[in-house]
Design a protein around this motif. Structure first.
Motif, PDB file in Angstrom:
ATOM      1  N   ASN A 139       0.832  -1.201   0.000  1.00 35.70           N
ATOM      2  CA  ASN A 139       0.000   0.000   0.000  1.00 35.70           C
ATOM      3  C   ASN A 139       0.868   1.254   0.000  1.00 35.70           C
ATOM      4  N   SER A 140       0.234   2.387  -0.042  1.00 34.07           N
ATOM      5  CA  SER A 140       0.971   3.628  -0.285  1.00 34.07           C
ATOM      6  C   SER A 140       1.926   3.994   0.848  1.00 34.07           C
ATOM      7  N   ASN A 141       1.562   3.706   2.097  1.00 37.79           N
ATOM      8  CA  ASN A 141       2.477   4.075   3.185  1.00 37.79           C
ATOM      9  C   ASN A 141       3.357   2.922   3.646  1.00 37.79           C
ATOM     10  N   GLY A 142       3.233   1.769   2.985  1.00 35.41           N
ATOM     11  CA  GLY A 142       4.172   0.680   3.206  1.00 35.41           C
ATOM     12  C   GLY A 142       3.907  -0.229   4.369  1.00 35.41           C
ATOM     13  N   ASP A 143       2.728  -0.141   4.988  1.00 36.13           N
ATOM     14  CA  ASP A 143       2.495  -0.972   6.159  1.00 36.13           C
ATOM     15  C   ASP A 143       1.580  -2.165   5.895  1.00 36.13           C
ATOM     16  N   ASN A 144       1.292  -2.407   4.632  1.00 41.31           N
ATOM     17  CA  ASN A 144       0.467  -3.559   4.285  1.00 41.31           C
ATOM     18  C   ASN A 144       0.932  -4.142   2.964  1.00 41.31           C
ATOM     19  N   THR A 145       1.113  -5.445   2.940  1.00 43.28           N
ATOM     20  CA  THR A 145       1.550  -6.127   1.728  1.00 43.28           C
ATOM     21  C   THR A 145       0.678  -7.351   1.476  1.00 43.28           C
ATOM     22  N   HIS A 146       0.736  -7.827   0.245  1.00 44.92           N
ATOM     23  CA  HIS A 146       0.020  -9.054  -0.134  1.00 44.92           C
ATOM     24  C   HIS A 146       0.833  -9.752  -1.207  1.00 44.92           C
ATOM     25  N   TYR A 147       0.827 -11.101  -1.153  1.00 48.32           N
ATOM     26  CA  TYR A 147       1.654 -11.871  -2.072  1.00 48.32           C
ATOM     27  C   TYR A 147       0.861 -12.983  -2.744  1.00 48.32           C
ATOM     28  N   GLU A 197       0.426 -16.799  -3.779  1.00 53.60           N
ATOM     29  CA  GLU A 197       0.760 -17.999  -3.010  1.00 53.60           C
ATOM     30  C   GLU A 197       2.093 -18.608  -3.448  1.00 53.60           C
ATOM     31  N   SER A 198       2.396 -18.488  -4.727  1.00 52.26           N
ATOM     32  CA  SER A 198       3.594 -19.121  -5.281  1.00 52.26           C
ATOM     33  C   SER A 198       4.887 -18.497  -4.766  1.00 52.26           C
ATOM     34  N   VAL A 199       4.804 -17.287  -4.213  1.00 50.75           N
ATOM     35  CA  VAL A 199       6.023 -16.613  -3.739  1.00 50.75           C
ATOM     36  C   VAL A 199       5.983 -16.301  -2.255  1.00 50.75           C
ATOM     37  N   LYS A 200       4.872 -16.566  -1.613  1.00 46.49           N
ATOM     38  CA  LYS A 200       4.726 -16.232  -0.206  1.00 46.49           C
ATOM     39  C   LYS A 200       5.788 -16.951   0.630  1.00 46.49           C
ATOM     40  N   GLY A 201       6.449 -16.202   1.501  1.00 48.52           N
ATOM     41  CA  GLY A 201       7.518 -16.752   2.319  1.00 48.52           C
ATOM     42  C   GLY A 201       8.886 -16.665   1.680  1.00 48.52           C
ATOM     43  N   ARG A 202       8.937 -16.396   0.374  1.00 47.47           N
ATOM     44  CA  ARG A 202      10.215 -16.275  -0.328  1.00 47.47           C
ATOM     45  C   ARG A 202      10.478 -14.849  -0.811  1.00 47.47           C
ATOM     46  N   PHE A 203       9.436 -14.141  -1.202  1.00 50.60           N
ATOM     47  CA  PHE A 203       9.571 -12.795  -1.742  1.00 50.60           C
ATOM     48  C   PHE A 203       9.048 -11.769  -0.742  1.00 50.60           C
ATOM     49  N   THR A 204       9.660 -10.583  -0.758  1.00 46.48           N
ATOM     50  CA  THR A 204       9.221  -9.497   0.106  1.00 46.48           C
ATOM     51  C   THR A 204       9.182  -8.196  -0.682  1.00 46.48           C
ATOM     52  N   VAL A 205       8.061  -7.510  -0.614  1.00 48.12           N
ATOM     53  CA  VAL A 205       7.925  -6.193  -1.222  1.00 48.12           C
ATOM     54  C   VAL A 205       8.090  -5.145  -0.134  1.00 48.12           C
ATOM     55  N   SER A 206       8.876  -4.144  -0.417  1.00 48.73           N
ATOM     56  CA  SER A 206       9.037  -3.025   0.517  1.00 48.73           C
ATOM     57  C   SER A 206       9.179  -1.743  -0.292  1.00 48.73           C
ATOM     58  N   ARG A 207       9.110  -0.626   0.396  1.00 50.22           N
ATOM     59  CA  ARG A 207       9.240   0.653  -0.302  1.00 50.22           C
ATOM     60  C   ARG A 207       9.934   1.659   0.596  1.00 50.22           C
ATOM     61  N   ASP A 208      10.600   2.590  -0.070  1.00 56.09           N
ATOM     62  CA  ASP A 208      11.225   3.714   0.595  1.00 56.09           C
ATOM     63  C   ASP A 208      10.646   4.970  -0.038  1.00 56.09           C
ATOM     64  N   ASN A 209       9.680   5.560   0.609  1.00 53.61           N
ATOM     65  CA  ASN A 209       9.002   6.706   0.001  1.00 53.61           C
ATOM     66  C   ASN A 209       9.907   7.924  -0.105  1.00 53.61           C
ATOM     67  N   ALA A 210      10.900   8.002   0.743  1.00 54.39           N
ATOM     68  CA  ALA A 210      11.838   9.120   0.653  1.00 54.39           C
ATOM     69  C   ALA A 210      12.720   9.016  -0.588  1.00 54.39           C
ATOM     70  N   GLU A 211      12.910   7.775  -1.064  1.00 60.02           N
ATOM     71  CA  GLU A 211      13.746   7.539  -2.238  1.00 60.02           C
ATOM     72  C   GLU A 211      12.926   7.226  -3.486  1.00 60.02           C
ATOM     73  N   ASN A 212      11.591   7.302  -3.367  1.00 58.86           N
ATOM     74  CA  ASN A 212      10.703   7.012  -4.507  1.00 58.86           C
ATOM     75  C   ASN A 212      10.986   5.641  -5.112  1.00 58.86           C
ATOM     76  N   THR A 213      11.232   4.673  -4.273  1.00 61.90           N
ATOM     77  CA  THR A 213      11.644   3.361  -4.760  1.00 61.90           C
ATOM     78  C   THR A 213      10.863   2.246  -4.061  1.00 61.90           C
ATOM     79  N   VAL A 214      10.497   1.264  -4.838  1.00 60.59           N
ATOM     80  CA  VAL A 214       9.895   0.042  -4.310  1.00 60.59           C
ATOM     81  C   VAL A 214      10.822  -1.118  -4.654  1.00 60.59           C
ATOM     82  N   TYR A 215      10.894  -2.092  -3.743  1.00 57.21           N
ATOM     83  CA  TYR A 215      11.812  -3.203  -3.901  1.00 57.21           C
ATOM     84  C   TYR A 215      11.056  -4.530  -3.927  1.00 57.21           C
ATOM     85  N   LEU A 216      11.675  -5.502  -4.583  1.00 51.21           N
ATOM     86  CA  LEU A 216      11.196  -6.873  -4.517  1.00 51.21           C
ATOM     87  C   LEU A 216      12.399  -7.740  -4.167  1.00 51.21           C
TER      88      LEU A 216
END
Length: 126
Positions: free
Chosen positions: A54-62, A64-83
């Protein structure tokens, strides 16, 4: 408008890790106003949802095929989202796309995303 540029793809072996980045340039609203998502498309297959945040980074959804292996995060100060992708498998091989949605909540479907990057290739060898 939002322009998205992915980076970090490459060729890795099964079991390895890889981190994709997606940097956004926005002209009207702040990066923190957009929900972000990652999708992938393998040859001969439809584009599929991988993970979203989500926009402020406190909620994610994955997927099933990647759950537990992949993580989405974001740095709003750097305008960047990560996988962050761990324990990669050959079936993770695909072109990975990041996308931005005008919604602020986590979005799971491609048709609710308004802006797309060009994609970055991830290849996992066995």
């Amino acid at each position: 408008q939002v322009q998205l540029v992915e980076s970090g793809g490459g060729l890795v072996q099964a079991g390895d890790s890889l981190r994709l980045s997606c940097t956004a340039s926005t002209s009207r609203y702040r990066f923190s106003d957009y929900a972000m998502g990652w999708f992938r498309q393998a040859p001969g297959k439809e584009r599929e949802f991988v993970g979203g945040i989500n926009s402020n980074g406190d909620n994610t959804h994955y997927a099933e095929s990647v759950k537990g292996r992949f993580t989405v995060s974001r740095d709003n100060a750097e305008n960047t989202v990560y996988l962050q992708m761990n324990s990669l498998k050959p079936e993770d091989t695909a072109v990975y796309y990041c996308a931005a949605s005008d919604y602020t909540i986590v979005i799971l479907t491609a048709d609710q995303y308004n802006y797309w990057g060009q994609g970055t290739q991830v290849t996992v060898s066995s």
